[in-house]
Design a protein around this motif. Sequence first.
Motif, PDB file in Angstrom:
ATOM      1  N   THR A   1      -4.215   2.729  -4.719  1.00 23.79           N
ATOM      2  CA  THR A   1      -3.906   2.513  -3.311  1.00 23.79           C
ATOM      3  C   THR A   1      -2.610   1.767  -3.070  1.00 23.79           C
ATOM      4  OG1 THR A   1      -5.238   0.494  -3.364  1.00 23.79           O
ATOM      5  CG2 THR A   1      -6.327   2.519  -2.613  1.00 23.79           C
TER       6      THR A   1
ATOM      7  N   GLU B   1       0.831  -1.198   0.000  1.00 22.85           N
ATOM      8  CA  GLU B   1       0.000   0.000   0.000  1.00 22.85           C
ATOM      9  C   GLU B   1       0.869   1.253   0.000  1.00 22.85           C
ATOM     10  OE1 GLU B   1      -3.681   0.172   2.294  1.00 22.85           O
ATOM     11  OE2 GLU B   1      -3.157  -1.805   3.083  1.00 22.85           O
ATOM     12  N   TRP B   2       0.468   2.240  -0.815  1.00 15.46           N
ATOM     13  CA  TRP B   2       1.221   3.488  -0.878  1.00 15.46           C
ATOM     14  C   TRP B   2       1.316   4.145   0.496  1.00 15.46           C
ATOM     15  CZ3 TRP B   2       4.060   3.443  -4.813  1.00 15.46           C
ATOM     16  CH2 TRP B   2       3.607   3.107  -6.090  1.00 15.46           C
ATOM     17  N   ARG B   3       0.222   4.093   1.271  1.00 16.15           N
ATOM     18  CA  ARG B   3       0.240   4.778   2.562  1.00 16.15           C
ATOM     19  C   ARG B   3       1.291   4.184   3.489  1.00 16.15           C
ATOM     20  NH1 ARG B   3      -5.405   2.831   5.503  1.00 16.15           N
ATOM     21  NH2 ARG B   3      -4.943   0.576   5.545  1.00 16.15           N
ATOM     22  N   ARG B   4       1.624   2.902   3.261  1.00 14.94           N
ATOM     23  CA  ARG B   4       2.644   2.269   4.091  1.00 14.94           C
ATOM     24  C   ARG B   4       4.039   2.761   3.733  1.00 14.94           C
ATOM     25  NH1 ARG B   4       3.211  -4.086   3.535  1.00 14.94           N
ATOM     26  NH2 ARG B   4       5.475  -4.168   3.553  1.00 14.94           N
TER      27      ARG B   4
ATOM     28  N   HIS C   1      -2.522  11.432  -0.471  1.00 18.85           N
ATOM     29  CA  HIS C   1      -2.224  10.347   0.458  1.00 18.85           C
ATOM     30  C   HIS C   1      -1.882  10.854   1.867  1.00 18.85           C
ATOM     31  CE1 HIS C   1      -2.502   7.047  -2.361  1.00 18.85           C
ATOM     32  NE2 HIS C   1      -1.739   7.686  -3.221  1.00 18.85           N
ATOM     33  N   GLU C   2      -1.929  12.168   2.033  1.00 20.24           N
ATOM     34  CA  GLU C   2      -1.659  12.786   3.333  1.00 20.24           C
ATOM     35  C   GLU C   2      -0.303  12.346   3.886  1.00 20.24           C
ATOM     36  OE1 GLU C   2      -5.028  11.874   5.789  1.00 20.24           O
ATOM     37  OE2 GLU C   2      -6.417  13.029   4.551  1.00 20.24           O
ATOM     38  N   ALA C   3       0.701  12.371   3.013  1.00 23.22           N
ATOM     39  CA  ALA C   3       2.059  11.994   3.395  1.00 23.22           C
ATOM     40  C   ALA C   3       2.809  13.218   3.915  1.00 23.22           C
ATOM     41  CB  ALA C   3       2.799  11.413   2.187  1.00 23.22           C
TER      42      ALA C   3
ATOM     43  N   GLN D   1       4.720   5.520   2.059  1.00 23.70           N
ATOM     44  CA  GLN D   1       4.799   6.978   2.025  1.00 23.70           C
ATOM     45  C   GLN D   1       4.605   7.612   3.394  1.00 23.70           C
ATOM     46  OE1 GLN D   1       1.832   8.096  -0.877  1.00 23.70           O
ATOM     47  NE2 GLN D   1       3.025   7.341  -2.607  1.00 23.70           N
ATOM     48  N   ARG D   2       4.526   6.799   4.432  1.00 20.71           N
ATOM     49  CA  ARG D   2       4.218   7.366   5.743  1.00 20.71           C
ATOM     50  C   ARG D   2       5.336   8.257   6.268  1.00 20.71           C
ATOM     51  NH1 ARG D   2       4.146   1.492   8.660  1.00 20.71           N
ATOM     52  NH2 ARG D   2       6.356   0.981   8.434  1.00 20.71           N
TER      53      ARG D   2
ATOM     54  N   SER E   1       1.283  13.677  -2.617  1.00 22.43           N
ATOM     55  CA  SER E   1       1.507  13.888  -1.183  1.00 22.43           C
ATOM     56  C   SER E   1       0.236  14.371  -0.503  1.00 22.43           C
ATOM     57  CB  SER E   1       2.648  14.889  -0.969  1.00 22.43           C
ATOM     58  OG  SER E   1       2.857  15.135   0.402  1.00 22.43           O
ATOM     59  N   ARG E   2      -0.456  15.293  -1.159  1.00 23.27           N
ATOM     60  CA  ARG E   2      -1.692  15.845  -0.588  1.00 23.27           C
ATOM     61  C   ARG E   2      -2.770  14.775  -0.508  1.00 23.27           C
ATOM     62  NH1 ARG E   2      -2.797  19.112  -4.405  1.00 23.27           N
ATOM     63  NH2 ARG E   2      -1.169  20.572  -3.773  1.00 23.27           N
TER      64      ARG E   2
END
Length: 283
Positions: free
Chosen positions: A240, A89-92, A144-146, A94-95, A141-142
């Motif tokens: 995602t 997952e990108w959120r993982r 995915h709120e990274a 990109q955290r 970035s915006r």
Amino acid sequence: MPAPAPSSVEDARKLVADRLREIRRDAGLKGRQVATSTGWYPSKVSRLENAVTPPSDDDIRAWCRACAAEDQAVDLIAAARSADNMYVEWRRVQRTGLRRLQEWYIPLYERTRVFRTYCCNVVPGVLQTHAYATALMRSISRFHEAPDDVDEAVEARLDRSAHVVREGSHRFALVLEESVLRHRVGTPETMAGQLGYLLAAMAFPSVSLGVIPFSAERRMWMIETFTVYDEEQAEAELLTARVNITSPAEIRQYLKAFGEFSRLAVYGADARALITSAVDALR
């Protein structure tokens, strides 16, 4: 809701689940007995054995302990992690921001000799300008709120691209949908600069750039953006997650799809005409 994992990921996760079931049966235990020993609900045992829920490292250790098979935990944990790495997952990733993700690709890029990339949405990263990459990464970035490390991430991407495109024996076969030329990322000036760079990049000895015109008679439908690295690995980009594909049969499918897209594309003067037309439309 996340997109479903492809078959290679499902198969890898099912192998882990099947191995858990085998360990339990070898121990002569029922699922309810494993649940009692681990302190889980019986439904969790069922979910793990049917690959509905991927097991954590602690789940595997507890399972093997309940089945007196602690010696098998290490190998099983490695197999589970390998399955997880196929669907990331990108959120993982990109955290901590986008820069580390750009740097993660460096070893893969350095060892790959032939890149085959099909893009249906944006210009491939290896040919992005500074302004285009900045506008694109700010959007990512915006969304995915990274953490905002866009400036550092852009520099990392451009450094990586300059190294592999202009140095060594790397070769890039790139096919873009004409819509990529028309979708505005950033300002009109940003797009004009990016399209101008595509025209310049067509002269690079390492780059083959094709464009699939809107007018092409489709023998292959548009699919997700993907890259095949040599013939050893493919990567597809979802909203995602990124999907890493290592199954030879699935890699052959992506190579086949790339061949179809390549035959739909135009090259040389015809591709330059499409890019120039997109530039003119910005005025």
